[in-house]
Write an enzyme that holds these catalytic residues in place. Structure first.
Site, PDB file in Angstrom:
ATOM      1  N   SER A 143       0.812  -1.216   0.000  1.00 35.44           N
ATOM      2  CA  SER A 143       0.000   0.000   0.000  1.00 35.44           C
ATOM      3  C   SER A 143       0.849   1.271   0.000  1.00 35.44           C
ATOM      4  O   SER A 143       0.560   2.221  -0.742  1.00 35.44           O
ATOM      5  CB  SER A 143      -0.946   0.000   1.202  1.00 35.44           C
ATOM      6  N   ASN A 198      -0.331  -2.000  13.804  1.00 33.47           N
ATOM      7  CA  ASN A 198       0.209  -2.228  15.149  1.00 33.47           C
ATOM      8  C   ASN A 198      -0.889  -2.086  16.201  1.00 33.47           C
ATOM      9  O   ASN A 198      -0.991  -2.893  17.120  1.00 33.47           O
ATOM     10  CB  ASN A 198       1.352  -1.237  15.415  1.00 33.47           C
ATOM     11  N   LYS A 234       8.040   3.896  17.944  1.00 34.45           N
ATOM     12  CA  LYS A 234       6.662   4.337  18.187  1.00 34.45           C
ATOM     13  C   LYS A 234       5.684   3.191  17.969  1.00 34.45           C
ATOM     14  O   LYS A 234       4.576   3.189  18.527  1.00 34.45           O
ATOM     15  CB  LYS A 234       6.323   5.550  17.314  1.00 34.45           C
ATOM     16  N   VAL A 240       3.242  -7.840   8.196  1.00 37.30           N
ATOM     17  CA  VAL A 240       4.261  -7.686   9.226  1.00 37.30           C
ATOM     18  C   VAL A 240       3.797  -6.652  10.258  1.00 37.30           C
ATOM     19  O   VAL A 240       3.366  -5.549   9.905  1.00 37.30           O
ATOM     20  CB  VAL A 240       5.598  -7.240   8.605  1.00 37.30           C
ATOM     21  N   ALA A 253      -0.884   5.367   4.007  1.00 34.09           N
ATOM     22  CA  ALA A 253      -0.999   5.247   2.554  1.00 34.09           C
ATOM     23  C   ALA A 253      -2.402   5.581   2.077  1.00 34.09           C
ATOM     24  O   ALA A 253      -2.594   6.231   1.044  1.00 34.09           O
ATOM     25  CB  ALA A 253      -0.624   3.831   2.121  1.00 34.09           C
ATOM     26  N   GLU A 259       5.372  -4.495  12.803  1.00 42.23           N
ATOM     27  CA  GLU A 259       6.712  -4.067  13.206  1.00 42.23           C
ATOM     28  C   GLU A 259       6.822  -3.850  14.717  1.00 42.23           C
ATOM     29  O   GLU A 259       7.899  -3.991  15.292  1.00 42.23           O
ATOM     30  CB  GLU A 259       7.098  -2.781  12.469  1.00 42.23           C
ATOM     31  N   SER A 306      -3.858   1.670  11.441  1.00 46.83           N
ATOM     32  CA  SER A 306      -2.622   1.186  12.062  1.00 46.83           C
ATOM     33  C   SER A 306      -2.678  -0.312  12.349  1.00 46.83           C
ATOM     34  O   SER A 306      -3.450  -0.768  13.199  1.00 46.83           O
ATOM     35  CB  SER A 306      -2.367   1.944  13.372  1.00 46.83           C
ATOM     36  N   ARG A 341       6.970  -9.001  -6.094  1.00 49.63           N
ATOM     37  CA  ARG A 341       7.042 -10.434  -6.391  1.00 49.63           C
ATOM     38  C   ARG A 341       5.686 -11.026  -6.794  1.00 49.63           C
ATOM     39  O   ARG A 341       5.639 -12.047  -7.459  1.00 49.63           O
ATOM     40  CB  ARG A 341       7.566 -11.196  -5.159  1.00 49.63           C
TER      41      ARG A 341
END
Length: 339
Positions: A11, A254, A189, A277, A138, A279, A252, A32
Site C-alpha cells: 500500500s 500495530n 513508536k 508484518v 498510505a 513491526e 494502524s 514479487r
C-alpha cells in the site's frame, strides 16, 4: 523528470508511486506478486493493497528488478524492514553510486538491531541515503489528504532533493539531519501503538491511552538518545507526529494487533489475523534487548515484552506498572543527554 524505482508493491509503495507519477516522474514498482503487478499494469489499480484508487498511466510495475532499476536516479525501499538487507543485496550490481537510496519502512533488523541506514552503509557505502518518515498512512496520501513528512539525511543535497521530489499541494516535506533519531522514532513508536491497541482490546479508556502515549514516549526517547539520537527529533513529525497517528488510527496494523492481544489472542493468532508484518512486535523485542544491554529503565517495554513473549497476564503487567515506586515526573528526563 526522474526515473524512480519503488521496491515493494504494498500500500505505501503504491501510494508513493501514485504521488510521484502524478508529478510527472517515470515510476516503476517492483514486486514479487505477479497478480499485483498485472493489476497495476492492466487495470491501473492495486486492489489487493490499496483498494478503489485509480493509478496514473505513467505508473508501471514489473517483477524484473533489473528492469525496474535501469537508468534509475532514485530507489525507494518500500519492503518491510526485515527484507531491506536482502533487497539491497539484490540491487547492488544494478545501480551506480549516484543513485539515492530512500527508505520508507519503519523498523530495525532483528538479530543485528541495525537501522536501515547502517545496512545501506555496509552494502552500498558510496550511495547517499535518505529516511522518509512521519505520520503518513498510505490510504490518506493516496487520496491527497493533507500530510506532512520529513526527509532525513546526512547529505544536505540528498535530503533537499527528496524534499523537492515529494512535496506537492497535499504533501509538505520538512528536512532533518538527525537520521538516527528519525529511524529510531519510526521503529519504536510502533511499540507504543501496540500497547494502545492492547488497552483498547481490554476496553480501557482515554485516560489509560494518554498515559501510555506520554510515558511511552519518555521511554523511547531515553533509549534512543542513548543510541545517538537528538531528543528534539522526538517532538517533531517522525517522533510525536508518527506516534499520534499510529496510536489513534484505524489504519494502524500495530494498533489492530494490540487490540487482538488485549482480547486474548496468542501471538501466532495475531500474526495470522493481521496477515502483514507487525513491526511493533519486532520492535518490542529489540527495545527490550537493548534496554537490558544498555541498562536503560523501560518499564512499559519490559511489561509488554513479558506479555507478548512470555505469556504474562495483561492485568498483572498493568498492576506492575501502576504500583511502581513513587517518582517525580521530570526526574527521569533530567538525565537525558542532549546531543
Amino acid at each position: 523528470m526522474d526515473k524512480i524505482a519503488i521496491l515493494g508493491s504494498g500500500s505505501w509503495g503504491t501510494a508513493l508511486g501514485k504521488l510521484l507519477a502524478e508529478k510527472g516522474n517515470n515510476v516503476f514498482i517492483w514486486g514479487r506478486n505477479i497478480n499485483v503487478i498485472n493489476d497495476i499494469n492492466i487495470n491501473k489499480e492495486n486492489s489487493k493493497y490499496l483498494k478503489n484508487i485509480k493509478l496514473p498511466e505513467n505508473l508501471n510495475a514489473t517483477s524484473n528488478i533489473e528492469e525496474a532499476l535501469k537508468n534509475t536516479s532514485i530507489v525507494i525501499l518500500a519492503v518491510t524492514s526485515q527484507s531491506n538487507r536482502e533487497t539491497l543485496n539484490k540491487i547492488k550490481n544494478f545501480i551506480d553510486e549516484s543513485t539515492i537510496i530512500v527508505n520508507v519502512s519503519k523498523g530495525l533488523e532483528i538479530g543485528t538491531n541495525k537501522r536501515t541506514s547502517e545496512i545501506v552503509q555496509e552494502i552500498l557505502p558510496n550511495n547517499k541515503f535518505v529516511s522518509l518518515s512521519g505520520p503518513s498512512h498510505a490510504e490518506e496520501v493516496a487520496v491527497n489528504m493533507p500530510t506532512t513528512i520529513v526527509s532525513a539525511s546526512k547529505s544536505s543535497e540528498a535530503m533537499i532533493r527528496v524534499q523537492e521530489l515529494f512535496i506537492k499541494t497535499s504533501v509538505r516535506v520538512y528536512t532533518n539531519s538527525d537520521v538516527t533519531g528519525v529511524e529510531l522514532a519510526g521503529a519504536f513508536k510502533n511499540i507504543i501503538a501496540l500497547g494502545i491497541g492492547i488497552i483498547d482490546g481490554l476496553g480501557f479508556g482515554d485516560n489509560t491511552k494518554a498515559a501510555m502515549m506520554t510515558r511511552g514516549l519518555v521511554e523511547i526517547v531515553r533509549l534512543s538518545v542513548e543510541l545517538g539520537a537528538d531528543v528534539s527529533t522526538f517532538f517533531g513529525l517522525a517522533g510525536m507526529g508518527d506516534l499520534i497517528v499510529t496510536c489513534t488510527s484505524p489504519h494502524s496494523r500495530n494498533r489492530r494487533a494490540g487490540i487482538l492481544i488485549g482480547k486474548g489472542y496468542t501471538l501466532d493468532e495475531v500474526k495470522t489475523e493481521i496477515n502483514m508484518v507487525v513491526e511493533g512486535i519486532n520492535a518490542t523485542k529489540i527495545a527490550y534487548e537493548l534496554s537490558k544491554k544498555l541498562e536503560i529503565d523501560m518499564p512499559i517495554v519490559n511489561e509488554m515484552y513479558k506479555v507478548i513473549f512470555e505469556n504474562r497476564e495483561i492485568k498483572s503487567a498493568i498492576a506492575n506498572l501502576m504500583n511502581r515506586d513513587k517518582k517525580h515526573e521530570n526526574e527521569e528526563l533530567i538525565n537525558i543527554k542532549i546531543v
